[in-house]
Design a protein around this motif. Structure first.
Motif, short mmCIF file in Angstrom:
data_model
loop_
_atom_site.label_atom_id
_atom_site.label_comp_id
_atom_site.label_asym_id
_atom_site.label_seq_id
_atom_site.Cartn_x
_atom_site.Cartn_y
_atom_site.Cartn_z
N ARG A 7 0.83 -1.21 0.00
CA ARG A 7 0.00 0.00 0.00
C ARG A 7 0.85 1.25 0.00
O ARG A 7 1.83 1.36 0.75
CB ARG A 7 -0.89 0.00 1.24
CG ARG A 7 -1.99 -1.03 1.20
CD ARG A 7 -2.66 -1.17 2.56
NE ARG A 7 -2.88 0.12 3.22
CZ ARG A 7 -3.38 0.23 4.44
NH1 ARG A 7 -3.70 -0.85 5.12
NH2 ARG A 7 -3.57 1.42 4.97
N ASP A 31 0.12 4.06 1.23
CA ASP A 31 -0.01 4.80 2.49
C ASP A 31 0.51 4.00 3.68
O ASP A 31 0.26 4.36 4.83
CB ASP A 31 -1.47 5.20 2.72
CG ASP A 31 -2.40 4.00 2.87
OD1 ASP A 31 -1.98 2.86 2.53
OD2 ASP A 31 -3.55 4.18 3.32
N ASP A 49 2.52 2.83 6.70
CA ASP A 49 3.47 3.39 7.64
C ASP A 49 4.53 2.32 7.88
O ASP A 49 4.29 1.35 8.61
CB ASP A 49 2.75 3.77 8.94
CG ASP A 49 3.66 4.45 9.95
OD1 ASP A 49 4.87 4.11 10.00
OD2 ASP A 49 3.17 5.30 10.70
#
Length: 233
Positions: A154, A156, A158
């Motif tokens: 992904r 996004d 983290d």
């Protein structure tokens, strides 16, 4: 004439490290004594201090030896892998192999990371163990970051949080299995763990663009007109 003394010094140092490793595996750092290590190494306590300035330096040398061997084993095999899933499975299996091969070492590392400060040891953050763990964790950090860059994970994600979730989950699982006397199966567990991670971390197809309001209205009118024509027949 100097080769033999040098060799003897290297052998003696290795013997002390091996003895210290056994003691530190069996006992918390704060409870281990240099006298006990000397007894296991079959030498007097003073001999220990000719090689290591303190018990802390001896402990850190044991940790460094463990991590140096582990990282030397991982580096060439990791370099041969490109796929994010393959890297994850390899790193997870290798991490689990530590506990499968030497559960005492795995327990020691976790114990010192969690409880060093509370038992008279130094704080974990900023310690030698912390630095070694950061060095070791770079393989996983790079795997996750590369996976994001290649679109395999992904966008996004983290990376730091994902890394901590992986290691935290593995530590919990290993502690649970060892505590119950269950067998650790690195290859099988790595496949299952990686599959679960990729299910959550993996790149997701972009959602279809939502139809404009006018398009939805026209489509609904077309359905209604079709229904009216059917009734008229």
């Amino acid at each position: 004439m100097t080769a033999l003394p040098r060799r003897r010094k290297a052998v003696r140092r290795a013997e002390i490290l091996a003895a210290a490793r056994e003691v530190f595996v069996a006992k918390h750092f704060a409870d281990a004594s240099v006298a006990e290590i000397a007894a296991r190494a079959d030498c007097v306590e003073g001999t220990i201090y000719t090689y290591f300035r303190s018990k802390r330096e001896l402990f850190e040398s044991v940790l460094t030896e463990i991590y140096d061997a582990l990282i030397a084993d991982i580096e060439p095999r990791f370099a041969a892998l490109d796929d994010t899933g393959d890297r994850l499975r390899f790193l997870i299996a290798r991490h689990l192999q530590i506990a499968a091969d030497d559960p005492g070492v795995s327990t020691m590392l976790g114990r010192e990371a969690r409880g060093g400060e509370g038992r008279g040891g130094e704080p974990y953050f900023g310690s030698k163990l912390h630095a070694l763990n950061r060095r070791y964790a770079r393989f996983l950090t790079r795997t996750l970051a590369d996976g994001v860059a290649r679109g395999e994970l992904r966008a996004d994600l983290d990376v730091a949080l994902a890394r901590d979730m992986v290691f935290g989950g593995l530590e919990h699982r290993v502690r649970d299995l060892l505590g119950r006397g269950r067998r650790i199966e690195p290859a099988r567990m790595a496949r299952e763990f990686a599959a679960s991670l990729l299910g959550g971390f993996g790149a997701r197809p972009a959602p279809a663009a939502e139809a404009a309001p006018l398009d939805r209205i026209e489509a609904r009118l077309a359905r209604l007109e079709g229904e009216l024509r059917s009734r008229a027949r």
